[in-house]
Design a protein around this motif. Structure first.
Motif, PDB file in Angstrom:
ATOM      1  N   TYR A  47      -5.927   3.274   2.903  1.00  0.00           N
ATOM      2  CA  TYR A  47      -6.854   2.879   1.843  1.00  0.00           C
ATOM      3  C   TYR A  47      -6.945   1.358   1.724  1.00  0.00           C
ATOM      4  O   TYR A  47      -7.421   0.833   0.717  1.00  0.00           O
ATOM      5  N   SER A  48      -6.498   0.653   2.745  1.00  0.00           N
ATOM      6  CA  SER A  48      -6.445  -0.807   2.701  1.00  0.00           C
ATOM      7  C   SER A  48      -7.846  -1.422   2.674  1.00  0.00           C
ATOM      8  O   SER A  48      -8.783  -0.898   3.287  1.00  0.00           O
ATOM      9  N   ASP A 100     -10.046   0.729   5.410  1.00  0.00           N
ATOM     10  CA  ASP A 100      -9.082   1.598   6.078  1.00  0.00           C
ATOM     11  C   ASP A 100      -8.007   0.731   6.712  1.00  0.00           C
ATOM     12  O   ASP A 100      -7.986  -0.484   6.543  1.00  0.00           O
ATOM     13  N   ALA A 101      -7.098   1.371   7.435  1.00  0.00           N
ATOM     14  CA  ALA A 101      -6.051   0.630   8.138  1.00  0.00           C
ATOM     15  C   ALA A 101      -6.681  -0.081   9.327  1.00  0.00           C
ATOM     16  O   ALA A 101      -6.970   0.529  10.350  1.00  0.00           O
ATOM     17  N   ALA A 102      -6.922  -1.381   9.176  1.00  0.00           N
ATOM     18  CA  ALA A 102      -7.550  -2.166  10.230  1.00  0.00           C
ATOM     19  C   ALA A 102      -6.475  -2.782  11.136  1.00  0.00           C
ATOM     20  O   ALA A 102      -5.293  -2.439  11.046  1.00  0.00           O
ATOM     21  N   TYR A 103      -6.892  -3.701  11.987  1.00  0.00           N
ATOM     22  CA  TYR A 103      -5.983  -4.253  13.006  1.00  0.00           C
ATOM     23  C   TYR A 103      -4.727  -4.855  12.375  1.00  0.00           C
ATOM     24  O   TYR A 103      -3.604  -4.556  12.791  1.00  0.00           O
ATOM     25  N   THR A 104      -4.886  -5.705  11.380  1.00  0.00           N
ATOM     26  CA  THR A 104      -3.731  -6.360  10.753  1.00  0.00           C
ATOM     27  C   THR A 104      -2.804  -5.346  10.103  1.00  0.00           C
ATOM     28  O   THR A 104      -1.578  -5.466  10.185  1.00  0.00           O
ATOM     29  N   ASP A 105      -3.381  -4.338   9.464  1.00  0.00           N
ATOM     30  CA  ASP A 105      -2.557  -3.320   8.813  1.00  0.00           C
ATOM     31  C   ASP A 105      -1.709  -2.557   9.825  1.00  0.00           C
ATOM     32  O   ASP A 105      -0.526  -2.297   9.577  1.00  0.00           O
ATOM     33  N   VAL A 106      -2.321  -2.198  10.958  1.00  0.00           N
ATOM     34  CA  VAL A 106      -1.612  -1.394  11.951  1.00  0.00           C
ATOM     35  C   VAL A 106      -0.623  -2.224  12.758  1.00  0.00           C
ATOM     36  O   VAL A 106       0.487  -1.763  13.062  1.00  0.00           O
ATOM     37  N   HIS A 107      -0.994  -3.461  13.107  1.00  0.00           N
ATOM     38  CA  HIS A 107      -0.167  -4.268  14.002  1.00  0.00           C
ATOM     39  C   HIS A 107       0.731  -5.268  13.292  1.00  0.00           C
ATOM     40  O   HIS A 107       1.574  -5.902  13.947  1.00  0.00           O
ATOM     41  N   ALA A 108       0.568  -5.443  11.985  1.00  0.00           N
ATOM     42  CA  ALA A 108       1.419  -6.405  11.277  1.00  0.00           C
ATOM     43  C   ALA A 108       2.052  -5.765  10.041  1.00  0.00           C
ATOM     44  O   ALA A 108       3.284  -5.747   9.905  1.00  0.00           O
ATOM     45  N   VAL A 109       1.244  -5.231   9.138  1.00  0.00           N
ATOM     46  CA  VAL A 109       1.788  -4.690   7.890  1.00  0.00           C
ATOM     47  C   VAL A 109       2.639  -3.463   8.158  1.00  0.00           C
ATOM     48  O   VAL A 109       3.762  -3.335   7.628  1.00  0.00           O
ATOM     49  N   LEU A 110       2.154  -2.539   8.983  1.00  0.00           N
ATOM     50  CA  LEU A 110       2.907  -1.308   9.241  1.00  0.00           C
ATOM     51  C   LEU A 110       4.260  -1.588   9.897  1.00  0.00           C
ATOM     52  O   LEU A 110       5.279  -1.034   9.445  1.00  0.00           O
ATOM     53  N   ARG A 115      -7.945  -4.823   3.316  1.00  0.00           N
ATOM     54  CA  ARG A 115      -7.614  -6.141   3.856  1.00  0.00           C
ATOM     55  C   ARG A 115      -8.634  -6.598   4.906  1.00  0.00           C
ATOM     56  O   ARG A 115      -9.051  -7.743   4.938  1.00  0.00           O
ATOM     57  N   GLY A 116      -9.037  -5.659   5.782  1.00  0.00           N
ATOM     58  CA  GLY A 116      -9.885  -6.033   6.899  1.00  0.00           C
ATOM     59  C   GLY A 116     -11.368  -5.973   6.574  1.00  0.00           C
ATOM     60  O   GLY A 116     -11.796  -6.001   5.420  1.00  0.00           O
ATOM     61  N   ALA A 117     -12.163  -5.829   7.617  1.00  0.00           N
ATOM     62  CA  ALA A 117     -13.611  -5.806   7.465  1.00  0.00           C
ATOM     63  C   ALA A 117     -14.100  -4.480   6.920  1.00  0.00           C
ATOM     64  O   ALA A 117     -15.258  -4.365   6.534  1.00  0.00           O
ATOM     65  N   ILE A 118     -13.237  -3.484   6.884  1.00  0.00           N
ATOM     66  CA  ILE A 118     -13.634  -2.144   6.471  1.00  0.00           C
ATOM     67  C   ILE A 118     -12.587  -1.580   5.521  1.00  0.00           C
ATOM     68  O   ILE A 118     -11.536  -2.171   5.310  1.00  0.00           O
ATOM     69  N   TYR A 166      -9.353   6.627   5.227  1.00  0.00           N
ATOM     70  CA  TYR A 166     -10.304   5.829   6.007  1.00  0.00           C
ATOM     71  C   TYR A 166     -11.735   5.896   5.487  1.00  0.00           C
ATOM     72  O   TYR A 166     -12.638   5.345   6.104  1.00  0.00           O
ATOM     73  N   ALA A 167     -11.988   6.584   4.380  1.00  0.00           N
ATOM     74  CA  ALA A 167     -13.352   6.749   3.884  1.00  0.00           C
ATOM     75  C   ALA A 167     -13.603   5.798   2.720  1.00  0.00           C
ATOM     76  O   ALA A 167     -12.776   5.682   1.813  1.00  0.00           O
ATOM     77  N   ARG A 168     -14.753   5.144   2.742  1.00  0.00           N
ATOM     78  CA  ARG A 168     -15.098   4.215   1.669  1.00  0.00           C
ATOM     79  C   ARG A 168     -15.491   4.991   0.415  1.00  0.00           C
ATOM     80  O   ARG A 168     -16.296   5.926   0.487  1.00  0.00           O
ATOM     81  N   PRO A 169     -14.977   4.606  -0.750  1.00  0.00           N
ATOM     82  CA  PRO A 169     -15.353   5.313  -1.985  1.00  0.00           C
ATOM     83  C   PRO A 169     -16.790   4.987  -2.382  1.00  0.00           C
ATOM     84  O   PRO A 169     -17.313   3.911  -2.093  1.00  0.00           O
ATOM     85  N   LEU A 170     -17.396   5.943  -3.056  1.00  0.00           N
ATOM     86  CA  LEU A 170     -18.716   5.754  -3.641  1.00  0.00           C
ATOM     87  C   LEU A 170     -18.543   5.751  -5.149  1.00  0.00           C
ATOM     88  O   LEU A 170     -17.809   6.576  -5.701  1.00  0.00           O
ATOM     89  N   SER A 171     -19.191   4.846  -5.817  1.00  0.00           N
ATOM     90  CA  SER A 171     -19.026   4.689  -7.260  1.00  0.00           C
ATOM     91  C   SER A 171     -19.201   6.022  -7.983  1.00  0.00           C
ATOM     92  O   SER A 171     -20.179   6.747  -7.761  1.00  0.00           O
ATOM     93  N   ASP A 172     -18.231   6.341  -8.839  1.00  0.00           N
ATOM     94  CA  ASP A 172     -18.212   7.550  -9.678  1.00  0.00           C
ATOM     95  C   ASP A 172     -17.958   8.835  -8.890  1.00  0.00           C
ATOM     96  O   ASP A 172     -17.976   9.917  -9.472  1.00  0.00           O
TER      97      ASP A 172
END
Length: 909
Positions: A225-226, A233-243, A228-231, A578-584
Motif C-alpha cells: 500500500y506504499s 504499491d510496492a515500487a522499486y525502492t520499497d522492494v529493493h531498499a525498504v523491504l 513512496r514511488g510513482a504508483i 497494489y490497487a489505487r483507492p477510489l474516493s469513498d
C-alpha cells in the motif's frame, strides 16, 4: 442546618437515580424493540451475531489480559510491600500483603477491561481473519493469496497491537515497582537489577522484542500500500531498499528477544542495551536514510526503467480490484457522416430512444398524478418490461405518502390513519403527447394499467424511499387507503409487516422507544395491531446489513401484480494489494448482493449475484443471511440492473487504467475525462444512462448502461463504456475506443453546435423571453451503425408553474443537427427517410387523454392534433373541477372529454 443539607443531598440522589433509571429504561426499550424488529424480519442472527462476536472477542481479551497482568503484578507483590515500607515506617506488613493483593487484582482488572474494550471494537477484523477465504489469486511480489491481505493481515495487526501494548504496559508497571522497592539502580551505562527483577523484566522485554520483530515482519507486507514511488504499491525502492531493511530489523529484534531471555539466566545487561541502541539506529538510519538515498540517486534518474515492472503490477491489480480485468476493448472506426439507409437499418430507434429526462419528468408526474397534496413522487427510474410481446423501456415512479404535508398533524392521522403511499405511474420513454406530456401505461388511483404485464393488484406502499415515521396498523380504526370522489376509501392491513403489539409489555417498550403514552392508552390498538418502523428502505437494509455498501438509487419493480424495491449492495475493502483507492470506495468493489424489499410486507431478501470472496466470508460470519441468485423469482430477475454507482466508479477508474501499456501509463499519455453536458442552462457532469440499443458488432437490441469519454483538456469523444444487463450477458463490460484517425463530437461539442445553430438558438431565446423556462434535458449519445446519434429533449416550463412539457427534440447525426416537435420528424428531416407517423392504441381518458405521434398508421394529423389538444384542455379542466370539489362540473367535463376521445379514436381508424 445539617438536616437541610442532608435533605438536599437526598433530593439530588433521588433525582440522579430517577435520571439513571430513565436512561436505563430507554436503553432497554431500544435494545428490546430492536431485537423484536430483527426477529420479525427473520434476521435475529444479524442482531445476535455482532453482540456475540463483540462479547467473545472482548471476554477473551479480558481473560487473557487479566491473567497476564495479574500473574505478573502478583509476582511483584513483595516488592510492592517493600516499596510501601520504604515510604511508610509504620506500615503493617501483614495488612499490606492482603491490601496489596486486592489492589493488584483491581488494577489488573481495570487495565484488562480497557484493553478488552478497545479490542472488542475490532471484532470484525478477528471474525474475517478466522472466516476469510482465498481469492484464488496471488500478489506479484510476495506471491501471497489476496485473501491474506484482505482478511488475515488486518487480524494480525490487531493482535500485534494488543500484545505490544500488554507487554509494554506490564513492563512499565513492574519496572516502576522494582525501582520504587530499590531493586534497580543505574550504574554508568548499565542498570543493576536484583536477580528476581532481572529475570522478570528480561522476560517481559523479550516479549516486547518478539512483538517488535512481528511488527517489522508485517510491515513488509504493508508495503503493497506504499505511496513512496510513482504508483500506489510496492515500487522499486520499497522492494529493493525498504523491504531488506525491514527483514534485517526483524532479525535484529528477534535476536534481541533471544538475548533478553539469556539475560534472565545470565546478566548481559550491557549487551542488551547496546543491542537496543543498535536497533534504534538501524531503524532510523537504514529505515529512513537508505531508502531515501536509493529513491533519490538510483530510482529518479532512471525512474521509467526501474519502475516499469511495478507499474505493470499496479495496472493489473487495480483493474482486478474494480472488476475491470474482464472488460473487452474494441476499436471502432466512427464516420462523420451516416451511411445511406442508416435509419431503416435500425428500426429499433423509433421505439427505444429515451426522450424523457427524469428530472423534469418528476415535476410533471407531481403535477398531473399526485392527485392530493400529501402524495409525492420522490424519484423516477428507468427500467424495461415485456409489454404486449415487445421489449419496452419505461419510466416508473412510486406515489409515496408525505405525512408532513397533512393538514391535520394529529397523532392519530400521522401514526394510524395515513400509513402508506399508493401505486406507481409508468410511461414509455419515447412516447410524448401533442401537449408535451407523457403517455401513461399505468396511472391514477386506483392504478389503471393499459397492459396486463403492469397490472398492480397490491398497490399499497408501506415501505419506500420517503423519510417516514412509525405507523401502527391493523387497529380498530380503518386506515386511509386512497381518495375516492368526495369520500375516502379505507382499508385494514392484511400483511405480516411490522412487530405485533401482542401484549402490554411490548406496548410499554414501544411507548418508551417512541416517547409517547398514546400507544399505552389508545383504545384503537389491539393485540393484533402491528407497529411498523424503519420504513425507509435504505435505512431498513442498512440497519440489517451495515457491512454492505448500498447503492444510492433504489428502484421499484412491478412483478406478479405486486410492488418490490430493488437495491444494489456492494462488498468493498481498502486492503486489496497494489490497487489505487477510489474516493469513498476503498480499492476493491463488487456488486455482490441484490436486495429485494417488499413494499407491502417490508420483507427483505439478500441474493448473492456475485459469489466473490468477501461475500463468501460474510456468509460464514452471518450464516443463513444470503440466498443464491437462483432463488430470486424470475419475475424479479428480469429487472436486475447493472448499478449506476458501480458503473460510474469503474468508468472513473478507466479514465487512467484503460492504459495497459506500462510506459504509456507512466507517462500518462492518454488520460481521459468524464464528459459534461448542459442541463437547463448550466454545465454539469454527464451521468451514465440506461438505454435500449444495438451495440456495434451485435445483432440485437439490449438494455445497457453507457457513458462516453473525452480526452483530458479536450471536448471530442474518444471512447465510450457500456455494461450489458440482459440475460447471460449480464455484467459484461465493453469499452469501445474510437479510431484516432476520426473525430467524433463529444457532449459539449454537440451542445456548442446547438448554441451556434441560428434557428435553434433564436427559438430558445424567444421562449425564454416569453416567460417560459427552457430546460435542456439529458443528452444521450447512441451508436448507430458507424456514426453517433445525439438526442437532447427540450422542455418548457411556465415561470409560475412546475409542469415541464416536452416541446422539442434536438437530434444530431453526423454533421447535421435539427430541432423538431417529435423524434420521428427529426429523423425524417435529418436523413430524408420515411419515418411513418403512427399513434398508440386508445387509452383510458384519465391516464393522459392524448395520443402519441411516435407510434400507428397514416392519418390526418391536423385533425388528430386538434382533437388531441381539445382532449388535453378538457382533461386539465376536469382536474381543476376535481381539485375544487365541483363534482357536477367535473362530470359534465368528463362526458365532453369522452366524446372528444371517441372522435379522436374515429379519426385514426
Amino acid at each position: 442546618m445539617n438536616l437541610r443539607r442532608t435533605l438536599s443531598r437526598a433530593r439530588w440522589m433521588i433525582l440522579a437515580l430517577l435520571g439513571a433509571g430513565f436512561v436505563g429504561v430507554m436503553l432497554l426499550a431500544r435494545t428490546a424493540t430492536d431485537w423484536l424488529w430483527f426477529d420479525s424480519l427473520g434476521y435475529s442472527e444479524l442482531f445476535v451475531r455482532p453482540i456475540l462476536w463483540r462479547l467473545g472477542v472482548g471476554v477473551g481479551a479480558f481473560i487473557l489480559s487479566l491473567l497476564f497482568l495479574y500473574s505478573n503484578l502478583r509476582f511483584t507483590r513483595e516488592s510492592v510491600v517493600q516499596a510501601l515500607s520504604r515510604f511508610q515506617d509504620r506500615f503493617p506488613p501483614a495488612l499490606g500483603r492482603r491490601w496489596v493483593g486486592r489492589a493488584l487484582l483491581v488494577v489488573s482488572a481495570v487495565i484488562a477491561f480497557l484493553n478488552a474494550s478497545a479490542l472488542a471494537g475490532f471484532w470484525e477484523r478477528i471474525a474475517f481473519g478466522i472466516h476469510g477465504g482465498s481469492f484464488g489469486a496471488a500478489d506479484p511480489v510476495f506471491a501471497r493469496d489476496i485473501g491474506f491481505y484482505v482478511f488475515t493481515l488486518p487480524m494480525w495487526d490487531v493482535l500485534r497491537t494488543l500484545g505490544t501494548s500488554l507487554f509494554a504496559l506490564t513492563a512499565l508497571l513492574c519496572g516502576a515497582v522494582y525501582v520504587a522497592a530499590g531493586g534497580a539502580e543505574w550504574r554508568g551505562l548499565s542498570i543493576r537489577l536484583e536477580t528476581k527483577a532481572r529475570v522478570h523484566l528480561s522476560l517481559l522485554v523479550a516479549g516486547l522484542f518478539a512483538f517488535k520483530a512481528l511488527d517489522y515482519y508485517l510491515k513488509g507486507f504493508e508495503l503493497v500500500y506504499s505511496t513512496r514511488g510513482a504508483i500506489y504499491d510496492a515500487a522499486y525502492t520499497d522492494v529493493h531498499a525498504v523491504l531488506p531493511v525491514l527483514r534485517i530489523l526483524t532479525v535484529v529484534a528477534a535476536l534481541l528477544a533471544i538475548l533478553a531471555i539469556i539475560n534472565a539466566l545470565r546478566p548481559l545487561m550491557r549487551w542488551l542495551l547496546i543491542g537496543t541502541a543498535t536497533l534504534l539506529v538501524l531503524s532510523f538510519g537504514l529505515g529512513g536514510i537508505y531508502p531515501g538515498f536509493i529513491q533519490e540517486f538510483v530510482v529518479r534518474p532512471n525512474e521509467l526503467e526501474k519502475e516499469l515492472p511495478y507499474v505493470r503490477h499496479h495496472i493489473q491489480m487495480t483493474r482486478q480490484a474494480f472488476g475491470l480485468d474482464g472488460a473487452v476493448t474494441r476499436t471502432i472506426d466512427a464516420t462523420d457522416e451516416p451511411t445511406p439507409g442508416v435509419i431503416s437499418e435500425n428500426p429499433w430507434l423509433h421505439q427505444s430512444v429515451r426522450l424523457w429526462d427524469w428530472r423534469p419528468l418528476i415535476d410533471t408526474f407531481g403535477q398531473i398524478q399526485s392527485l392530493r397534496p400529501y402524495y409525492d413522487f420522490i424519484e423516477v427510474d428507468v427500467d424495461r418490461y415485456w409489454i404486449d410481446g415487445a421489449y419496452r423501456q419505461v419510466m416508473i415512479s412510486p406515489r409515496e405518502l408525505t405525512s408532513a404535508k397533512l393538514q391535520n398533524q394529529s397523532w392519530v392521522n400521522l401514526h394510524t390513519q395515513y400509513t402508506h403511499g399508493y401505486g406507481v405511474v409508468v410511461s414509455p420513454v419515447n412516447e410524448v403527447s401533442p401537449r408535451g406530456l407523457p403517455n401513461f401505461l399505468v396511472s391514477d388511483i386506483p392504478p389503471r394499467a393499459r397492459t396486463y404485464e403492469l397490472t398492480v393488484s397490491r398497490p399499497e406502499i408501506y415501505y419506500g424511499e420517503q423519510e417516514s415515521d412509525y405507523v401502527i396498523v391493523r387497529t380498530q380504526r380503518p386506515e386511509f387507503d386512497y381518495p375516492r370522489g368526495d369520500e375516502n376509501a379505507t382499508t385494514f392491513y392484511e400483511g405480516d409487516g411490522g412487530v405485533q403489539l401482542s401484549n402490554y409489555v411490548r406496548k410499554l417498550l414501544f411507548a418508551a422507544r417512541f416517547a409517547t403514552t398514546r400507544i399505552l392508552f389508545s383504545n384503537d390498538i389491539t393485540p393484533e395491531s402491528r407497529v411498523m418502523f424503519r420504513r425507509q428502505i435504505v435505512e431498513r437494509v442498512a440497519t440489517l446489513a451495515p457491512f454492505l455498501r448500498l447503492d444510492g438509487d433504489p428502484y421499484i419493480v412491478v412483478a406478479d401484480g405486486r410492488l418490490y424495491w430493488m437495491i444494489d449492495a456492494y462488498t468493498t475493502s481498502d486492503r486489496y494489494p497494489y490497487a489505487r483507492p477510489l474516493s469513498d470506495w476503498g480499492n476493491y468493489a463488487r456488486n455482490a448482493v441484490k436486495v429485494v424489499v417488499d413494499a407491502y410486507h417490508g420483507a427483505v431478501d439478500f441474493y448473492v449475484a456475485d459469489p466473490e470472496p468477501v461475500v463468501a466470508a460474510l456468509s460464514r460470519v452471518y450464516p443463513g443471511t444470503f440466498k443464491p441468485i437462483d432463488q430470486m423469482p424470475e419475475s424479479l430477475r428480469t429487472h436486475v440492473r447493472y448499478p449506476e454507482d458501480l458503473f460510474l466508479a469503474q468508468a472513473t477508474v478507466l479514465t487512467r487504467y484503460h492504459m495497459q501499456d506500462p510506459q504509456v501509463f507512466y507517462n500518462q499519455e492518454d488520460v481521459w475525462d468524464l464528459p459534461r453536458e448542459i442541463y437547463e442552462q448550466s454545465e454539469i457532469g454527464l451521468q451514465p444512462y440506461y438505454i435500449t440499443t444495438r451495440l456495434p458488432g451485435e445483432s440485437g437490441e439490449e438494455f445497457v448502461i453507457m457513458l462516453p469519454y473525452t480526452p483530458v483538456g479536450k471536448a471530442n469523444m474518444v471512447a465510450w463504456l457500456a455494461a450489458r444487463i440482459d440475460g447471460e450477458k449480464y455484467g459484461e463490460l465493453l469499452l469501445y475506443s474510437l479510431s484516432k484517425q476520426e473525430i467524433a463530437f463529444g457532449p459539449m461539442q454537440f451542445e456548442a453546435q446547438v448554441n451556434q445553430d441560428t434557428e435553434i438558438s433564436s427559438q430558445l431565446t424567444l421562449w425564454g423571453q416569453q416567460g417560459s423556462r427552457v430546460i435542456r434535458g439529458n443528452l444521450i449519445i447512441i451508436p448507430v451503425g458507424t456514426s453517433f446519434m445525439y438526442v437532447e429533449p427540450l422542455f418548457l416550463q411556465a415561470e409560475q408553474g412546475r409542469m415541464p412539457e416536452l416541446k422539442r427534440v434536438i437530434v444530431g447525426l453526423g454533421s447535421r443537427i435539427v430541432m423538431r416537435e417529435s423524434f420521428a420528424d427529426a429523423l425524417s428531416a435529418l436523413v430524408g427517410e420515411g419515418g411513418v407517423v403512427t399513434t398508440p392504441a386508445p387509452q383510458d381518458p384519465l391516464s393522459a387523454g392524448e395520443a402519441s405521434p411516435e407510434v400507428g398508421g397514416t392519418v390526418d394529423m391536423a385533425e388528430v392534433r386538434s382533437l388531441a389538444k381539445r382532449a388535453g384542455d378538457l382533461f386539465d379542466e376536469a382536474r381543476r373541477h376535481a381539485a375544487a370539489g365541483a363534482w357536477s362540473e367535473y362530470g359534465q367535463t368528463l362526458a365532453e372529454l369522452s366524446e372528444t376521445l371517441e372522435a379522436l379514436e374515429g379519426s385514426i381508424e
